[in-house]
Enzyme design. Sequence first.
Site, short mmCIF file in Angstrom:
data_model
loop_
_atom_site.label_atom_id
_atom_site.label_comp_id
_atom_site.label_asym_id
_atom_site.label_seq_id
_atom_site.Cartn_x
_atom_site.Cartn_y
_atom_site.Cartn_z
N LYS A 77 0.85 -1.20 0.00
CA LYS A 77 0.00 0.00 0.00
C LYS A 77 0.88 1.25 0.00
O LYS A 77 1.94 1.26 0.63
CB LYS A 77 -0.87 -0.05 1.26
CG LYS A 77 -1.87 1.09 1.42
CD LYS A 77 -2.73 0.85 2.67
CE LYS A 77 -3.74 1.94 2.90
NZ LYS A 77 -4.58 1.68 4.10
N SER A 152 -9.57 1.63 3.50
CA SER A 152 -8.80 2.48 2.63
C SER A 152 -7.80 1.72 1.74
O SER A 152 -7.32 2.27 0.76
CB SER A 152 -8.00 3.49 3.47
OG SER A 152 -7.09 2.81 4.31
N SER A 176 -9.49 -1.05 7.51
CA SER A 176 -9.02 -0.87 6.12
C SER A 176 -8.38 -2.07 5.45
O SER A 176 -8.07 -2.01 4.26
CB SER A 176 -8.03 0.28 6.05
OG SER A 176 -8.74 1.48 6.09
N1 GLN Z 1 -12.92 3.32 7.19
C1 GLN Z 1 -12.13 3.67 8.32
C2 GLN Z 1 -11.83 5.14 8.31
O1 GLN Z 1 -12.22 5.78 7.41
C3 GLN Z 1 -10.91 2.84 8.38
C4 GLN Z 1 -9.64 3.46 7.94
C5 GLN Z 1 -8.44 2.59 8.15
O2 GLN Z 1 -8.52 1.49 8.70
N2 GLN Z 1 -7.29 3.09 7.74
O3 GLN Z 1 -11.20 5.66 9.19
#
Ligand code: GLN
Length: 485
Positions: A77, A152, A176
Amino acid sequence: MPDFKNIKDYHTALLQSKTNCTDVVNDYIGKIESNKQLNAFVEVFAEEALVKAKELDAKRKTGAALKKLHGVVVAIKDVICYKDHKVTAASKILEGFTSIYSATAVQRLLDEDAIIIGSCNCDEFAMGSTNENSVYGNVLNAADETKVPGGSSGGSAVAVQAGLCMASLGSDTGGSVRQPADFCGIVGIKPTYGRISRYGLIAYASSFDQIGIFSNTVDDAALLLEVMSGADDYDSTALTQRNWQWVINNEQADKKYRIAYFKEALHHPSLDKEIKENILSLIDKLKSDGHQVTEIDFDLLDFVVPAYYVLTTAEASSNLSRFDGVRYGYRSNSSIKDLTDFYKHTRSEGFGKEVQRRIMLGTFVLSAGYYDAYFSKAQQVRRLLTDKTKAIFAEYDAVILPTSPTTAFTFGEKTEDPIAMYLADIYTVFANLTGLPGISIPLFKHSNSMPFGLQIMTAKTDELTLLQLSEHLMQHYKMYPHLNN
Ligand code: GLN
């Protein structure tokens, strides 16, 4: 296209000279090229991946034993540092930035002879649930290109889903890794907080962040986890237990588990009816196969999303203060009055809307007048949750729950309503608030033809049970009961 069930099979094929790393890497490069519309990759390291593949092919000819990840093609990532490669957190503010060191996780992969094929698209600074907050544009779900891949770590998930690499790294601060794995129909694990060093992971919310793994099989995820886990002088929060080992044997295969599920989670109004029915039906089957599955109360469920968004935005507002245009990254060209004006322009132009929203929210909840009302309260919720988990895992081996209330959204479905987007994190943030390991395994398919997973959590540091139970369910319950087929 290489067609190996898992890394073990790939290694067998290599040792029997049925394939070689060069051909495999070439296949992946071709497939990445022909699936460009998915927008999963930010950058492909084609040339150097091929050089490494050739080296490994030559190394095998000398009779050297294969290292654990010999020739395994991995994508990372775009929030994970890899020396001399660009890393931007999918943000304009880090445009053109090159890593000056490698994350410990990446270094450990390289030390076991993995091949890093490229960096993957994601939500800016890992903030989002759909990959719609990236400076590089949307990533498409390969199961249905009109749907989001989740976020994400959307690009990392699609890279595995579409067969563009063997496994990939994401980061999971609030879901994420597990949620995109759920939306894409693959395995996604977030280990215990601290299991994998965060050194070289661009920080979003440091007391929540954890590197996670996407793969096709539980086996492969376990192998990568084993390689990357362990103490690290560069991250004092990394767990010290070093010799974590993935074992599955027949004894475990027959094990009867004590599993709990949260009543409030399965009866939550936001949960898709079919997801609920499939999980309830799986529970019945598990019971009839001799496992103990018990419904337990979890009256704190409605507090988890607010607590998560107060605490993570507070940490983010502090972590992201380093992006000021002075030392590195984007710098505004506007005519500037003074230093404050310089920061304002740089940060307003460099950060996207969602990141700005979170920095402002985080700054607000930390401000003198509101600290106790929001930040302290959220910390108290976090403590209650942690106490609750201790009580649960004194009695149960695992907790099961949905990964997400729905299958993958359509593009734009939630972008106008950030609160609706945040609420969809209801099932994943619990593991990050408490530091527990969690996994999403692809057991189901919806009648809308999208895949969805089952989320499992175990006690802190008990990845072994998490993986063994996951493997058991993948072997015996995949696509079961599949009500609508
Ligand atoms: N969807 C969650 C957020 O927007 C998770 C983000 C993550 O795990 N980096 O914060």
